[in-house]
Design an enzyme around this catalytic site. Structure first.
Site, PDB file in Angstrom:
ATOM      1  N   LYS A 115       6.212  42.041 -14.482  1.00 56.92           N
ATOM      2  CA  LYS A 115       7.124  40.895 -14.547  1.00 56.92           C
ATOM      3  C   LYS A 115       6.694  39.802 -13.547  1.00 56.92           C
ATOM      4  CE  LYS A 115      10.983  43.780 -16.139  1.00 56.92           C
ATOM      5  NZ  LYS A 115      12.363  44.249 -15.894  1.00 56.92           N
ATOM      6  N   TYR A 174      14.722  40.490 -25.095  1.00 53.02           N
ATOM      7  CA  TYR A 174      15.917  41.065 -24.477  1.00 53.02           C
ATOM      8  C   TYR A 174      17.150  40.965 -25.384  1.00 53.02           C
ATOM      9  CZ  TYR A 174      13.783  41.988 -19.897  1.00 53.02           C
ATOM     10  OH  TYR A 174      13.026  42.499 -18.866  1.00 53.02           O
ATOM     11  N   ASN A 177      12.762  43.868 -10.746  1.00 49.47           N
ATOM     12  CA  ASN A 177      12.294  45.263 -10.714  1.00 49.47           C
ATOM     13  C   ASN A 177      10.860  45.467 -11.189  1.00 49.47           C
ATOM     14  OD1 ASN A 177      12.715  45.081 -13.439  1.00 49.47           O
ATOM     15  ND2 ASN A 177      14.360  46.609 -13.526  1.00 49.47           N
ATOM     16  N   HIS A 234       8.125  46.312 -16.698  1.00 47.06           N
ATOM     17  CA  HIS A 234       8.855  46.679 -17.917  1.00 47.06           C
ATOM     18  C   HIS A 234       8.028  47.698 -18.691  1.00 47.06           C
ATOM     19  CE1 HIS A 234      10.970  46.509 -21.739  1.00 47.06           C
ATOM     20  NE2 HIS A 234       9.773  46.464 -22.304  1.00 47.06           N
ATOM     21  N   GLU A 276       8.102  45.866 -29.541  1.00 44.59           N
ATOM     22  CA  GLU A 276       7.624  45.029 -28.438  1.00 44.59           C
ATOM     23  C   GLU A 276       6.124  44.756 -28.534  1.00 44.59           C
ATOM     24  OE1 GLU A 276       9.127  47.232 -25.074  1.00 44.59           O
ATOM     25  OE2 GLU A 276      11.198  46.638 -25.507  1.00 44.59           O
TER      26      GLU A 276
HETATM   27  P1  ABT Z   1      13.425  46.503 -18.607  1.00 41.05           P
HETATM   28  O1  ABT Z   1      12.077  47.092 -18.453  1.00 41.05           O
HETATM   29  O2  ABT Z   1      13.489  45.130 -18.008  1.00 41.05           O
HETATM   30  O3  ABT Z   1      13.924  46.559 -20.012  1.00 41.05           O
HETATM   31  O4  ABT Z   1      14.344  47.431 -17.724  1.00 41.05           O
HETATM   32  P2  ABT Z   1      14.953  48.841 -18.104  1.00 41.05           P
HETATM   33  O5  ABT Z   1      14.617  49.213 -19.499  1.00 41.05           O
HETATM   34  O6  ABT Z   1      14.614  49.814 -17.036  1.00 41.05           O
HETATM   35  O7  ABT Z   1      16.492  48.536 -17.974  1.00 41.05           O
HETATM   36  P3  ABT Z   1      17.444  47.767 -18.949  1.00 41.05           P
HETATM   37  B1  ABT Z   1      18.817  48.497 -19.053  1.00 41.05           B
HETATM   38  O8  ABT Z   1      16.770  47.546 -20.277  1.00 41.05           O
HETATM   39  O9  ABT Z   1      17.668  46.409 -18.210  1.00 41.05           O
HETATM   40  C1  ABT Z   1      17.073  45.217 -18.664  1.00 41.05           C
HETATM   41  C2  ABT Z   1      17.023  44.224 -17.536  1.00 41.05           C
HETATM   42  O10 ABT Z   1      18.325  43.889 -17.179  1.00 41.05           O
HETATM   43  C3  ABT Z   1      18.453  43.951 -15.779  1.00 41.05           C
HETATM   44  N1  ABT Z   1      19.789  44.426 -15.477  1.00 41.05           N
HETATM   45  C4  ABT Z   1      20.242  45.542 -16.095  1.00 41.05           C
HETATM   46  C5  ABT Z   1      20.545  43.747 -14.560  1.00 41.05           C
HETATM   47  O11 ABT Z   1      20.102  42.718 -14.008  1.00 41.05           O
HETATM   48  N2  ABT Z   1      21.785  44.214 -14.281  1.00 41.05           N
HETATM   49  C6  ABT Z   1      22.276  45.341 -14.879  1.00 41.05           C
HETATM   50  O12 ABT Z   1      23.426  45.731 -14.595  1.00 41.05           O
HETATM   51  C7  ABT Z   1      21.468  46.038 -15.835  1.00 41.05           C
HETATM   52  C8  ABT Z   1      21.959  47.294 -16.531  1.00 41.05           C
HETATM   53  C9  ABT Z   1      17.381  44.857 -15.275  1.00 41.05           C
HETATM   54  C10 ABT Z   1      16.317  44.721 -16.291  1.00 41.05           C
HETATM   55  N3  ABT Z   1      15.334  43.744 -15.904  1.00 41.05           N
HETATM   56  N4  ABT Z   1      14.971  43.054 -15.095  1.00 41.05           N
HETATM   57  N5  ABT Z   1      14.420  42.287 -14.479  1.00 41.05           N
HETATM   58 MG    MG Z   2      14.768  48.034 -21.199  1.00 38.64          MG
END
Ligand code: ABT
Ligand code: MG
Length: 149
Positions: A10, A50, A113, A116, A127
């Protein structure tokens, strides 16, 4: 079973010079890189990628973040690579991710984070097709695979 998965460093990971480190981890694990490119995600692509989160309160921030700078998009191949990659990444929230995972070692907050990875075979297919043309993916043999499999 040999699978392919979509992995992306990212914008925060690119800015923090973690591309090499992440590629290194996947290479050393024994997976095969079959496609890669540095790219700027458009608003349209971000919303599509997303899409499952579009009703969530953090959707706007998510789209702003993922389009805030270049990302490094990759396709990795190997046995069980979809699940293995998720384990190598660690939990979504880096504060809960185990040490030894990418997020556990380098991340602090859920909003940034670093990496991805597709979360299922269906997401992987969706994807990969969203980010890559079929002619950007290579099929080749690596000699080292005889020492891995
Ligand atoms: P991605 O790889 O970004 O899809 O992350 P992952 O699959 O581990 O987690 P999910 B649940 O798909 O989250 C997508 C992005 O949304 C952000 N997020 C998620 C928040 O900011 N707050 C929240 O409460 C949750 C559940 C984290 C993930 N990405 N970023 N950046
Ligand atoms: Mg995800």
């Amino acid at each position: 079973m040999v699978e392919k998965t979509f992995i992306m460093v990212k914008p925060d990971g690119v800015q923090r010079n973690l591309v090499g480190e992440i590629v290194n981890r996947f290479e050393k694990k024994g997976f095969t890189l079959v496609g890669a490119k540095l790219m700027q995600i458009t608003d349209e692509l971000a919303k599509e990628h997303y899409g499952e989160h579009k009703e969530r309160p953090f959707f706007g921030e998510l789209v702003d973040f993922i389009t805030s700078g270049p990302v490094f998009a990759m396709v990795w191949e190997g046995e069980n690579v979809i699940t293995s990659a998720r384990e190598m990444m660690g939990k979504t929230n880096p504060s809960e991710a185990a040490l030894g995972t990418v997020r556990g070692d380098y991340g602090v907050t859920v909003g940034k984070n670093i990496i991805h990875g597709s979360d299922s075979p269906e997401s992987a297919e969706r994807e990969i097709n969203l980010f890559f043309h079929s002619n950007e993916l290579l099929s080749y043999n690596k000699q080292v695979n005889t020492w891995i499999y």
